[in-house]
Design a protein around this motif. Structure first.
Motif, PDB file in Angstrom:
ATOM      1  N   SER A 258     -20.478 107.647 128.629  1.00 54.51           N
ATOM      2  CA  SER A 258     -20.183 108.939 129.021  1.00 54.51           C
ATOM      3  C   SER A 258     -21.601 109.788 129.458  1.00 54.51           C
ATOM      4  O   SER A 258     -21.243 110.836 130.403  1.00 54.51           O
ATOM      5  CB  SER A 258     -19.892 110.862 127.283  1.00 54.51           C
ATOM      6  OG  SER A 258     -18.485 109.408 126.871  1.00 54.51           O
ATOM      7  N   TYR A 259     -22.848 109.845 129.401  1.00 57.06           N
ATOM      8  CA  TYR A 259     -23.732 109.931 129.514  1.00 57.06           C
ATOM      9  C   TYR A 259     -24.035 108.951 131.289  1.00 57.06           C
ATOM     10  O   TYR A 259     -24.452 110.157 131.583  1.00 57.06           O
ATOM     11  CB  TYR A 259     -24.891 109.821 128.740  1.00 57.06           C
ATOM     12  CG  TYR A 259     -26.424 109.816 129.229  1.00 57.06           C
ATOM     13  CD1 TYR A 259     -27.243 111.268 129.516  1.00 57.06           C
ATOM     14  CD2 TYR A 259     -27.689 108.831 129.897  1.00 57.06           C
ATOM     15  CE1 TYR A 259     -27.369 111.809 129.946  1.00 57.06           C
ATOM     16  CE2 TYR A 259     -28.710 109.333 130.742  1.00 57.06           C
ATOM     17  CZ  TYR A 259     -28.981 110.798 130.411  1.00 57.06           C
ATOM     18  OH  TYR A 259     -30.008 111.144 131.233  1.00 57.06           O
ATOM     19  N   ILE A 260     -23.727 107.791 131.313  1.00 57.95           N
ATOM     20  CA  ILE A 260     -23.539 107.562 132.185  1.00 57.95           C
ATOM     21  C   ILE A 260     -22.898 107.869 133.435  1.00 57.95           C
ATOM     22  O   ILE A 260     -23.095 107.912 134.469  1.00 57.95           O
ATOM     23  CB  ILE A 260     -23.043 105.649 132.317  1.00 57.95           C
ATOM     24  CG1 ILE A 260     -24.319 105.174 131.422  1.00 57.95           C
ATOM     25  CG2 ILE A 260     -23.115 104.769 133.640  1.00 57.95           C
ATOM     26  CD1 ILE A 260     -24.070 103.608 131.808  1.00 57.95           C
ATOM     27  N   LYS A 261     -21.474 108.147 132.872  1.00 59.98           N
ATOM     28  CA  LYS A 261     -20.611 109.147 133.542  1.00 59.98           C
ATOM     29  C   LYS A 261     -21.316 110.482 134.245  1.00 59.98           C
ATOM     30  O   LYS A 261     -20.659 110.628 135.428  1.00 59.98           O
ATOM     31  CB  LYS A 261     -19.325 109.376 132.830  1.00 59.98           C
ATOM     32  CG  LYS A 261     -17.836 109.473 133.405  1.00 59.98           C
ATOM     33  CD  LYS A 261     -17.028 109.116 132.813  1.00 59.98           C
ATOM     34  CE  LYS A 261     -15.934 109.350 134.156  1.00 59.98           C
ATOM     35  NZ  LYS A 261     -14.328 108.956 133.415  1.00 59.98           N
ATOM     36  N   SER A 262     -22.330 110.704 133.271  1.00 56.62           N
ATOM     37  CA  SER A 262     -22.385 112.236 134.179  1.00 56.62           C
ATOM     38  C   SER A 262     -23.534 112.158 135.812  1.00 56.62           C
ATOM     39  O   SER A 262     -23.874 113.103 135.740  1.00 56.62           O
ATOM     40  CB  SER A 262     -23.034 113.152 133.183  1.00 56.62           C
ATOM     41  OG  SER A 262     -24.528 112.187 132.727  1.00 56.62           O
ATOM     42  N   ARG A 263     -24.285 111.457 135.356  1.00 62.08           N
ATOM     43  CA  ARG A 263     -24.946 110.355 136.131  1.00 62.08           C
ATOM     44  C   ARG A 263     -24.504 110.463 137.582  1.00 62.08           C
ATOM     45  O   ARG A 263     -23.896 109.178 138.011  1.00 62.08           O
ATOM     46  CB  ARG A 263     -26.570 109.570 135.906  1.00 62.08           C
ATOM     47  CG  ARG A 263     -26.609 110.148 134.023  1.00 62.08           C
ATOM     48  CD  ARG A 263     -28.061 111.106 134.415  1.00 62.08           C
ATOM     49  NE  ARG A 263     -28.523 110.505 134.740  1.00 62.08           N
ATOM     50  CZ  ARG A 263     -30.086 111.362 134.881  1.00 62.08           C
ATOM     51  NH1 ARG A 263     -29.845 112.664 134.062  1.00 62.08           N
ATOM     52  NH2 ARG A 263     -31.275 111.321 135.749  1.00 62.08           N
ATOM     53  N   GLU A 264     -25.467 110.748 138.506  1.00 66.50           N
ATOM     54  CA  GLU A 264     -25.350 109.670 139.970  1.00 66.50           C
ATOM     55  C   GLU A 264     -25.409 108.836 140.208  1.00 66.50           C
ATOM     56  O   GLU A 264     -25.163 107.491 140.935  1.00 66.50           O
ATOM     57  CB  GLU A 264     -25.946 111.067 141.247  1.00 66.50           C
ATOM     58  CG  GLU A 264     -25.654 110.679 142.413  1.00 66.50           C
ATOM     59  CD  GLU A 264     -26.481 111.765 143.288  1.00 66.50           C
ATOM     60  OE1 GLU A 264     -26.982 110.919 144.556  1.00 66.50           O
ATOM     61  OE2 GLU A 264     -26.746 112.314 143.022  1.00 66.50           O
ATOM     62  N   HIS A 265     -26.474 107.917 139.635  1.00 66.63           N
ATOM     63  CA  HIS A 265     -26.495 106.591 139.277  1.00 66.63           C
ATOM     64  C   HIS A 265     -27.893 106.366 138.442  1.00 66.63           C
ATOM     65  O   HIS A 265     -29.182 107.716 138.024  1.00 66.63           O
ATOM     66  CB  HIS A 265     -27.456 106.606 141.119  1.00 66.63           C
ATOM     67  CG  HIS A 265     -27.661 104.661 141.053  1.00 66.63           C
ATOM     68  ND1 HIS A 265     -28.685 103.988 140.484  1.00 66.63           N
ATOM     69  CD2 HIS A 265     -26.939 104.033 140.997  1.00 66.63           C
ATOM     70  CE1 HIS A 265     -29.437 103.010 140.562  1.00 66.63           C
ATOM     71  NE2 HIS A 265     -27.479 102.866 141.256  1.00 66.63           N
ATOM     72  N   ILE A 266     -28.078 105.568 138.005  1.00 64.82           N
ATOM     73  CA  ILE A 266     -28.684 105.483 136.513  1.00 64.82           C
ATOM     74  C   ILE A 266     -29.300 103.889 135.909  1.00 64.82           C
ATOM     75  O   ILE A 266     -27.888 102.828 137.020  1.00 64.82           O
ATOM     76  CB  ILE A 266     -28.082 105.717 135.636  1.00 64.82           C
ATOM     77  CG1 ILE A 266     -29.106 106.074 134.470  1.00 64.82           C
ATOM     78  CG2 ILE A 266     -26.678 104.953 134.719  1.00 64.82           C
ATOM     79  CD1 ILE A 266     -28.535 106.724 133.051  1.00 64.82           C
ATOM     80  N   SER A 267     -29.974 103.502 136.193  1.00 68.98           N
ATOM     81  CA  SER A 267     -29.900 102.024 135.626  1.00 68.98           C
ATOM     82  C   SER A 267     -30.157 101.831 133.830  1.00 68.98           C
ATOM     83  O   SER A 267     -30.392 102.626 132.871  1.00 68.98           O
ATOM     84  CB  SER A 267     -31.342 101.724 136.076  1.00 68.98           C
ATOM     85  OG  SER A 267     -31.481 101.193 137.293  1.00 68.98           O
ATOM     86  N   VAL A 268     -29.144 100.357 133.643  1.00 70.96           N
ATOM     87  CA  VAL A 268     -29.617  99.781 132.027  1.00 70.96           C
ATOM     88  C   VAL A 268     -29.966  98.953 131.841  1.00 70.96           C
ATOM     89  O   VAL A 268     -29.536  97.897 133.200  1.00 70.96           O
ATOM     90  CB  VAL A 268     -28.034  99.775 131.271  1.00 70.96           C
ATOM     91  CG1 VAL A 268     -28.237  99.558 130.199  1.00 70.96           C
ATOM     92  CG2 VAL A 268     -27.525 100.999 131.550  1.00 70.96           C
ATOM     93  N   ILE A 269     -31.227  98.838 131.334  1.00 68.80           N
ATOM     94  CA  ILE A 269     -32.598  97.300 130.494  1.00 68.80           C
ATOM     95  C   ILE A 269     -30.850  97.313 129.287  1.00 68.80           C
ATOM     96  O   ILE A 269     -31.523  97.974 128.317  1.00 68.80           O
ATOM     97  CB  ILE A 269     -33.385  97.207 130.944  1.00 68.80           C
ATOM     98  CG1 ILE A 269     -34.016  98.235 132.010  1.00 68.80           C
ATOM     99  CG2 ILE A 269     -34.352  96.424 129.976  1.00 68.80           C
ATOM    100  CD1 ILE A 269     -35.516  98.344 131.903  1.00 68.80           C
TER     101      ILE A 269
END
Length: 430
Positions: A258-269
């Motif tokens: 849900s947090y990822i969905k709220s962002r324009e772009h994001i990275s996950v390590i």
């Protein structure tokens, strides 16, 4: 880094924390503030510059962190001098006519002067010297008495400030899957040990006395023992009794999506080998790219880049070399990885830990290799954040000491009583 320079660095990070709290207490919008270390018209003596931009005007503050014994009595309306002193209660402080003076002894602070024409007078109420954890806890408690239109507490404001102004990473470990019923890292190692030793706890105890508990991760032992580590790993990662459905919106991983969905772009390590995150992203039609070896590249149309820095093992793919070759599990893999700083996984972690805002979830920070990377990636103008679950019946002094310890790695600790609180916090900083 010697002890003096390390303690000096930590003290300066505490100076930054105090200054940011003053901005919070002055009802500054987290989204209007920017910190910069260089500019076209820049005073080379200044430590950094803070810029507050509103619809009406742009205000610039030149910040000097003045070391003990160093003289700096610049008195201008756009200057903030933070003086490092031995004891703020015995030091003879001054109130400037135009700028702002902050006196800080590493534990307590006094702020006197003016910020954009507004008079400021603040004295911390810690009557004896405390550790950093006490300071962080104190500022959070003080923030509950202070109104800021853009955040409910100082920690939330701080997290909003860094995640909205800087590229953000979610850094996740095995703990992210615990509420589904999966094992954390220690549980996974224990389960693999049980299978390797065929349930003989005596053998485990006797051998671990000499080499530690992860004998099965030695590549030569694996080859001669007949133990199929990848079959066992596949079973442990995916074939567990679910305590909570993957469709449950209260799960930690679901809230991350849900947090990822709220962002324009994001990275996950991620240090996890599983594809649970990819599964949930796919269900919500969120485009992603998965990177787990050298044969990959980013796709600019994707909303999230997922870096499996210790490899990837999709379900029932334990016989496919392209996946098993990516797995970092045995001793020689770790030795090679951390002795090759130019490998893509190490360079990715170092870069993002240093220049992005990282939110650590499901990670215990007991791994000395991760702490080594965090040590190398320290940044004087930035904080990262880590969620840690409180153990029942532990005294507050333990939590404050751990807060202090994590602070030395540029981490602000967010203490939670239950994993469900992670989702609530992430919603507040969207």
């Amino acid at each position: 880094m010697n002890d003096y320079s390390r303690s000096d660095y930590i003290n300066r990070k505490k100076c930054l924390l105090v200054l940011l709290y003053i901005y919070y207490a002055q009802n500054i919008d987290y989204n209007s503030l920017v910190l910069v270390s260089f500019g076209f018209h820049f005073d080379p003596s200044c430590t950094f510059k803070s810029i507050i931009s509103t619809q009406e005007e742009e205000k610039k503050h030149i910040v000097h962190i003045v070391s003990k014994g160093e003289k700096n009595n610049i008195d201008k309306k756009d200057f903030i001098n933070i003086y490092e002193v031995d004891d703020v209660f015995t030091f003879k402080t001054k109130e400037p006519k135009r700028g702002l003076y902050i006196y800080f002894d590493g534990y307590n602070f006094i702020a006197n002067g003016y910020l954009d024409g507004k008079h400021i007078e603040f004295k911390s109420k810690l009557n004896r010297k405390h550790n950093t954890g006490e300071l962080v806890t104190y500022l959070e408690k003080e923030s509950l008495k202070t109104h800021n239109d853009t955040a409910r507490t100082f920690t939330i404001w701080l997290a909003k400030f860094f995640t909205h102004n800087i590229s953000t990473d979610l850094v996740i470990g095995a703990g992210i899957n615990e509420d589904y019923g999966a094992k954390n890292w220690d549980g996974l190692i224990t389960a693999l040990n049980d299978e390797f030793y065929s349930g003989s706890t005596l053998s485990q105890k006797q051998i671990s006395h000499y080499v530690g508990k992860e004998l099965f991760t030695n590549s030569m032992v694996l080859k001669t023992s007949g133990f199929d580590i990848y079959n066992s790993l596949n079973k442990e990662l995916y074939e567990f009794k679910e305590a909570k459905s993957f469709n449950d919106s209260t799960s930690t991983l679901y809230n991350l999506v849900s947090y990822i969905k709220s962002r324009e772009h994001i990275s996950v390590i991620t240090y996890n080998y599983d594809t649970n995150l990819e599964y949930l992203l796919r269900k919500q039609n969120i485009y992603y790219v998965t990177i787990y070896d050298d044969y990959a590249f980013n796709n600019k149309v994707c909303q999230v880049d997922i870096y499996h820095v210790h490899g990837l093992l999709p379900y029932n793919c334990q016989q496919q070399k392209k996946f098993t070759n990516s797995i970092i599990l045995n001793e020689s893999d770790y030795f090679y990885l951390y002795n090759n700083p130019y490998s893509w996984s190490i360079s990715k972690q170092l870069h993002d830990f240093k220049f992005n805002t990282c939110i650590f979830i499901g990670i215990s920070l007991t791994d000395p290799d991760m702490k080594r990377l965090l040590e190398l990636a320290r940044n004087p103008l930035k904080f990262n954040f880590i969620f840690i679950k409180k153990e029942k019946d532990y005294p507050d002094s333990v939590f404050k000491d751990i807060t202090t310890y994590f602070f030395t790695y540029d981490l602000i600790t967010i203490w939670i009583d239950d994993y469900s609180e992670i989702g609530s916090f992430l919603k507040e900083i969207q």
